[in-house]
Design an enzyme around this catalytic site. Structure first.
Site, PDB file in Angstrom:
ATOM      1  N   HIS A 308       0.847  -1.185   0.000  1.00  0.00           N
ATOM      2  CA  HIS A 308       0.000   0.000   0.000  1.00  0.00           C
ATOM      3  C   HIS A 308       0.883   1.235   0.000  1.00  0.00           C
ATOM      4  O   HIS A 308       1.939   1.239   0.628  1.00  0.00           O
ATOM      5  CB  HIS A 308      -0.912   0.015   1.235  1.00  0.00           C
ATOM      6  CG  HIS A 308      -2.065   0.951   1.080  1.00  0.00           C
ATOM      7  ND1 HIS A 308      -1.973   2.285   1.349  1.00  0.00           N
ATOM      8  CD2 HIS A 308      -3.330   0.730   0.636  1.00  0.00           C
ATOM      9  CE1 HIS A 308      -3.134   2.858   1.077  1.00  0.00           C
ATOM     10  NE2 HIS A 308      -3.966   1.941   0.652  1.00  0.00           N
ATOM     11  N   ASP A 366      -8.007  -5.099   0.131  1.00  0.00           N
ATOM     12  CA  ASP A 366      -8.610  -5.710  -1.056  1.00  0.00           C
ATOM     13  C   ASP A 366      -8.262  -7.180  -1.211  1.00  0.00           C
ATOM     14  O   ASP A 366      -8.964  -7.907  -1.922  1.00  0.00           O
ATOM     15  CB  ASP A 366      -8.229  -4.917  -2.310  1.00  0.00           C
ATOM     16  CG  ASP A 366      -8.951  -3.592  -2.320  1.00  0.00           C
ATOM     17  OD1 ASP A 366     -10.098  -3.577  -1.840  1.00  0.00           O
ATOM     18  OD2 ASP A 366      -8.377  -2.592  -2.742  1.00  0.00           O
TER      19      ASP A 366
HETATM   20  N1  CMC Z   1       4.259  -7.476  -5.224  1.00  0.00           N
HETATM   21  C1  CMC Z   1       5.597  -7.483  -5.377  1.00  0.00           C
HETATM   22  N2  CMC Z   1       6.391  -6.423  -5.169  1.00  0.00           N
HETATM   23  C2  CMC Z   1       5.811  -5.278  -4.796  1.00  0.00           C
HETATM   24  C3  CMC Z   1       4.402  -5.186  -4.611  1.00  0.00           C
HETATM   25  C4  CMC Z   1       3.620  -6.330  -4.836  1.00  0.00           C
HETATM   26  N3  CMC Z   1       2.302  -6.293  -4.677  1.00  0.00           N
HETATM   27  N4  CMC Z   1       4.077  -3.910  -4.241  1.00  0.00           N
HETATM   28  C5  CMC Z   1       5.230  -3.253  -4.202  1.00  0.00           C
HETATM   29  N5  CMC Z   1       6.286  -4.061  -4.529  1.00  0.00           N
HETATM   30  C6  CMC Z   1       7.702  -3.708  -4.524  1.00  0.00           C
HETATM   31  C7  CMC Z   1       8.062  -2.847  -5.732  1.00  0.00           C
HETATM   32  O1  CMC Z   1       8.499  -3.636  -6.800  1.00  0.00           O
HETATM   33  C8  CMC Z   1       9.136  -1.955  -5.180  1.00  0.00           C
HETATM   34  O2  CMC Z   1      10.328  -2.700  -5.141  1.00  0.00           O
HETATM   35  P1  CMC Z   1      11.768  -1.946  -5.312  1.00  0.00           P
HETATM   36  O3  CMC Z   1      11.856  -1.010  -4.142  1.00  0.00           O
HETATM   37  O4  CMC Z   1      12.740  -3.076  -5.261  1.00  0.00           O
HETATM   38  O5  CMC Z   1      11.709  -1.250  -6.636  1.00  0.00           O
HETATM   39  C9  CMC Z   1       8.708  -1.716  -3.721  1.00  0.00           C
HETATM   40  O6  CMC Z   1       7.906  -2.860  -3.371  1.00  0.00           O
HETATM   41  C10 CMC Z   1       7.895  -0.454  -3.507  1.00  0.00           C
HETATM   42  O7  CMC Z   1       6.821  -0.464  -4.450  1.00  0.00           O
HETATM   43  P2  CMC Z   1       6.193   0.852  -5.073  1.00  0.00           P
HETATM   44  O8  CMC Z   1       5.463   0.502  -6.323  1.00  0.00           O
HETATM   45  O9  CMC Z   1       7.235   1.926  -5.151  1.00  0.00           O
HETATM   46  O10 CMC Z   1       5.177   1.259  -3.949  1.00  0.00           O
HETATM   47  P3  CMC Z   1       3.962   2.233  -4.110  1.00  0.00           P
HETATM   48  O11 CMC Z   1       3.699   2.776  -2.753  1.00  0.00           O
HETATM   49  O12 CMC Z   1       4.142   3.202  -5.218  1.00  0.00           O
HETATM   50  O13 CMC Z   1       2.782   1.244  -4.581  1.00  0.00           O
HETATM   51  C11 CMC Z   1       0.908  -0.193  -4.589  1.00  0.00           C
HETATM   52  C12 CMC Z   1       1.755   0.800  -3.781  1.00  0.00           C
HETATM   53  C13 CMC Z   1      -0.359  -0.508  -3.778  1.00  0.00           C
HETATM   54  C14 CMC Z   1       0.466   0.443  -5.915  1.00  0.00           C
HETATM   55  C15 CMC Z   1       1.734  -1.469  -4.847  1.00  0.00           C
HETATM   56  O14 CMC Z   1       2.138  -2.050  -3.622  1.00  0.00           O
HETATM   57  C16 CMC Z   1       0.992  -2.493  -5.715  1.00  0.00           C
HETATM   58  O15 CMC Z   1       1.051  -2.416  -6.934  1.00  0.00           O
HETATM   59  N6  CMC Z   1       0.265  -3.468  -5.059  1.00  0.00           N
HETATM   60  C17 CMC Z   1      -0.527  -4.427  -5.786  1.00  0.00           C
HETATM   61  C18 CMC Z   1      -1.851  -3.786  -6.202  1.00  0.00           C
HETATM   62  C19 CMC Z   1      -2.787  -3.601  -5.023  1.00  0.00           C
HETATM   63  O16 CMC Z   1      -2.998  -4.490  -4.220  1.00  0.00           O
HETATM   64  N7  CMC Z   1      -3.382  -2.375  -4.951  1.00  0.00           N
HETATM   65  C20 CMC Z   1      -4.407  -2.066  -3.955  1.00  0.00           C
HETATM   66  C21 CMC Z   1      -4.003  -1.000  -3.002  1.00  0.00           C
HETATM   67  S1  CMC Z   1      -5.136  -0.902  -1.625  1.00  0.00           S
HETATM   68  C22 CMC Z   1      -6.569  -0.294  -2.314  1.00  0.00           C
HETATM   69  C23 CMC Z   1      -6.660   1.172  -2.357  1.00  0.00           C
HETATM   70  O17 CMC Z   1      -6.512   1.841  -1.305  1.00  0.00           O
HETATM   71  O18 CMC Z   1      -6.918   1.683  -3.464  1.00  0.00           O
END
Ligand code: CMC
Length: 431
Positions: A308, A366
């Site tokens: 998240h 989710d």
């Molecule tokens: N699986 C594998 N690796 C992950 C995941 C995941 N679900 N989420 C983040 N990472 C890794 C990412 O590759 C990155 O690694 P590195 O630092 O080595 O490059 C690190 O963790 C940080 O990720 P980020 O994309 O910079 O983090 P963010 O805060 O921008 O993204 C997120 C948050 C929710 C978009 C992301 O965790 C994700 O894509 N999760 C899966 C989709 C999901 O479940 N979304 C629902 C969010 S809750 C509902 C809502 O409130 O809308």
């Protein structure tokens, strides 16, 4: 209110800006940069808004490091335990929880507006039968603006409140019709005497030839999903609603924009993506392969329902949803269902795997809400539409707050231009 001044000096020590610090009730203080450009000629650069407060708000507070979520100051755990969704709607809209008579009046007002204009039902038949429910929802909610445009003066508090009531009251009917249309079954009219979640379940899952018999455990689970998704401060879809509304646009059109934004898999589409992912994994024996894919930097695959942007320790909604998830699986005797076993095993492995632990990638709300909705028999493609149903109150409360803010300005971000510098157009023959 501004209480302190932060001095910023530019690279050449030639531009100094005195920027006020503003302190909120909770959370980090903010640097008020509104005067920065005028004083220094610099913009700030913050794609994804990771360090930018786009507005001030009194509705929802999140402390991502400590897993805290408050609606109007009340912890989400207490609201999920002690209130139903309509009480939470009242709270988000009006700022405090209702007493008994206020609640009765609110429920009566909502129930007066549960029907939609019969003409609105005709919109559905314009869509392909196999259209994704979110595509239909964007269209139909946007179409509400055609029904209530002249009667909605956005500068009038009474009209804004009426728009909020209409939206909250009609959304269950509109979302349920998205499902009924896709299955070819007739639309089911709402029943005023039923509670909000039960009415929605009956309209969506009921059969007009039979009496709908509700299971209280399942209705309570759905009501909890609605409460937990009702608002989440300035997330992508809420910011979209605010930005669209900042121009004075019709509220239903703004909410339709929010629904479009919510659809994406990185936001509300995640609960649907979780189930699609579980189906793709297919078997417990395949989990290590998919966990390895999620960890591989060269593979775009991510474990859906994990991680998240704001909650970096745990998502308090996920904790509550996890409990509901187990109650529902027990009630329906689904603990041995292969899909749910797979989900529970994935949760266990990801919670122990150093990659997920170190990056603080916990299951989010989710992950569990997808499993609960699946257990309730709701088709996967309806999941995000149900998220939209719950978030509608948050969107409209935030929209109302924005419009009543004396500091309201049309949202207009600036940019860092990296394109070609000025050049001249050559005649087509010499290009
Ligand atoms: N699986 C594998 N690796 C992950 C995941 C995941 N679900 N989420 C983040 N990472 C890794 C990412 O590759 C990155 O690694 P590195 O630092 O080595 O490059 C690190 O963790 C940080 O990720 P980020 O994309 O910079 O983090 P963010 O805060 O921008 O993204 C997120 C948050 C929710 C978009 C992301 O965790 C994700 O894509 N999760 C899966 C989709 C999901 O479940 N979304 C629902 C969010 S809750 C509902 C809502 O409130 O809308």
């Amino acid at each position: 209110m501004a209480e302190e001044i932060l001095s910023l000096t530019g690279d050449n020590q030639d531009k100094v800006s005195q920027l006020p610090l503003i302190h909120g009730t909770l959370g980090p203080s903010v640097v008020d940069i509104r005067g920065l450009y005028a004083q220094t000629g610099y913009f700030t650069y913050d794609p994804g808004f990771t360090s930018t407060a786009s507005c001030s708000s009194k509705i929802t507070y999140i402390d991502g490091d400590n897993g805290i979520l408050l609606y109007r100051g009340y912890p989400i755990e207490q609201l999920a335990e002690k209130c139903d969704f309509l009480e939470v709607c009242y709270l988000l809209l009006k700022g405090d929880l209702p007493n008994g008579s206020e609640m009765r009046e609110f429920v009566t007002t909502i129930s007066k507006h549960v029907m939609v204009h019969e003409q609105l039902t005709k919109f559905y038949s314009g869509f392909r039968r196999d259209a994704h429910p979110m595509a239909v929802l964007v269209g139909v909610v946007g179409a509400l603006s055609a029904f209530y445009h002249d009667v909605t003066d956005v500068t009038c508090h009474k009209d804004r409140y009426k728009a909020a009531i209409r939206l909250i009251a009609k959304m269950p009917n509109i979302v349920a019709m998205c499902h009924k249309y896709s299955t070819g079954l007739p639309f089911i009219y709402p029943k005023r005497k039923l509670g909000y979640a039960e009415n929605f379940m009956r309209m969506m899952m009921g059969d007009p030839c039979d009496e709908y018999v509700a299971n209280p455990v399942l209705i309570r689970a759905l009501d909890r999903i609605l409460i937990l998704h009702a608002d989440h401060e300035q997330n992508a879809s809420t910011s979209t609603v605010r930005l669209a509304g900042s121009s004075g646009a019709n509220p239903y059109a703004c909410v339709a924009a929010g629904i479009a934004c919510l659809w994406g898999a990185a936001h509300g589409g995640a609960n649907e993506a979780v189930l699609n992912m579980l189906e793709e994994i297919g078997d417990v024996s395949k989990i290590p392969e998919y966990v390895a894919k999620a960890k591989d930097k060269n593979d775009p695959f991510r474990l859906m329902g994990f991680g998240h942007r704001v909650y970096k320790n745990y998502d308090p909604r996920a904790k509550l949803m996890r409990q509901t998830c187990h109650e529902v699986l027990d009630e329906l005797n689904l603990n041995n269902d292969p899909m749910f076993k797979l989900a529970m095993e994935l949760e266990r492995i990801a919670l122990e795997d150093p990659y997920f632990v170190e990056k603080k990638l916990y299951p989010n709300v989710d992950f569990y809400s997808g499993i609960v909705l699946r257990a309730l028999g709701i088709p996967t493609e309806m999941f995000t539409a149900i998220f939209a149903l719950s978030r509608s109150v948050g969107w409209i409360a935030q929209w109302d707050e924005m419009i009543s803010d004396p500091e309201l300005k049309i949202g207009r971000p600036r940019q860092l231009y990296r394109g070609v510098a000025k050049r001249d157009v050559k005649p087509i023959s010499s290009r």
